[in-house]
Motif scaffolding. Structure first.
Motif, mmCIF file in Angstrom:
data_model
loop_
_atom_site.group_PDB
_atom_site.id
_atom_site.type_symbol
_atom_site.label_atom_id
_atom_site.label_comp_id
_atom_site.label_asym_id
_atom_site.label_seq_id
_atom_site.Cartn_x
_atom_site.Cartn_y
_atom_site.Cartn_z
ATOM 1 N N UNK A 55 31.802 -84.872 -38.800
ATOM 2 C CA UNK A 55 33.185 -84.177 -39.257
ATOM 3 C C UNK A 55 33.998 -85.184 -38.760
ATOM 4 N N UNK A 56 34.121 -85.698 -37.674
ATOM 5 C CA UNK A 56 35.045 -86.959 -37.373
ATOM 6 C C UNK A 56 34.978 -88.182 -38.496
ATOM 7 N N UNK A 57 33.839 -88.426 -38.798
ATOM 8 C CA UNK A 57 33.484 -89.558 -39.894
ATOM 9 C C UNK A 57 34.201 -89.119 -41.205
ATOM 10 N N UNK A 58 34.149 -87.979 -41.565
ATOM 11 C CA UNK A 58 34.714 -87.674 -42.842
ATOM 12 C C UNK A 58 36.213 -87.694 -42.593
ATOM 13 N N UNK A 59 36.956 -87.281 -41.504
ATOM 14 C CA UNK A 59 38.371 -87.553 -41.416
ATOM 15 C C UNK A 59 38.708 -89.078 -41.365
ATOM 16 N N UNK A 60 37.783 -89.870 -40.746
ATOM 17 C CA UNK A 60 38.168 -91.278 -40.787
ATOM 18 C C UNK A 60 38.034 -91.886 -42.062
ATOM 19 N N UNK A 61 37.231 -91.282 -42.755
ATOM 20 C CA UNK A 61 36.797 -91.825 -44.311
ATOM 21 C C UNK A 61 38.162 -91.727 -45.072
#
Length: 217
Positions: free
Chosen positions: A194-200
């Motif tokens: 989920x954090x990866x999606x935010x970072x992207x």
């Protein structure tokens, strides 16, 4: 591999588009049109105001004094950056009155409100993940320009490059990365995804901000 390194690796090609954007390349070469840089400076001033609000949210979300101290130190560094930014604007013929009367671009609104939304709805990990691409990306960009000697002599944008390549800014970006590493240490693979999606998304917003500068939009 650190959490930030993983985020960056999995954010490609978005990270590549951001850190090697045409705006950045022209700035490094000194060929960026003056009006594009001036437009960027005015919008970045508005961005930094919202960015400071987001970091301040880290105090409200904090669970201990160490986390409050981290947010306070990050905001202290940001306030120094804002003072430097106002100085840049004066040097480029932009008065504080003009800064205060500038309307936020769509790119600025979209990016900053997204970061705030991540922080309001989530916890510290979500907030600092949304914040990370800005500080860490600027540090990487400036360091790369200096190390690769891409900037020619008498580059009109050398002061901007030097500011983000400075030891103090590089350290602040590193401190943010280490803090985010601590926040993510006990998270599950699903939470990290989920954090990866935010970072992207935040990384894509950075590219859009550069493009806004080029397009004068």
């Amino acid at each position: 591999m650190s959490i930030i390194q993983q985020f960056i690796k999995q954010a490609r090609p978005h990270w590549q588009d951001y850190t090697h954007h045409e705006f950045v390349q022209q700035l490094a070469k000194g060929t960026l049109p003056k009006n594009a840089f001036q437009h960027y400076l005015k919008q970045d001033y508005l961005f930094l105001f919202q960015y400071s609000r987001a970091i301040s949210l880290g105090i409200y979300k904090a669970e201990n004094f160490a986390q409050i101290r981290q947010a306070q130190q990050a905001n202290d560094e940001l306030l120094k950056e804002i003072e430097l930014h106002i100085q840049f604007c004066n040097e480029w013929g932009i008065s504080e009155k003009e800064l205060f009367s500038t309307q936020e671009s769509s790119a600025c609104v979209a990016y900053t409100r997204y970061v705030l939304d991540c922080g309001i709805k989530g916890g510290l990990a979500e907030l600092y993940t949304a914040i990370a691409p800005c500080a860490i990306g600027y540090a990487e960009i400036a360091k790369y320009i200096v190390e690769q000697q891409l900037s020619p002599e008498n580059n009109p944008y050398q002061a901007w490059i030097d500011a983000y390549a400075s030891p103090s800014f590089q350290q602040a970006a590193q401190d943010l990365a280490l803090f985010l590493e601590e926040l993510c240490a006990s998270l599950s693979p699903q939470q990290l995804q989920s954090l990866q999606a935010i970072f992207n998304t935040a990384t894509r917003m950075e590219s859009a901000f550069w493009q806004m500068g080029l397009d004068l939009s």
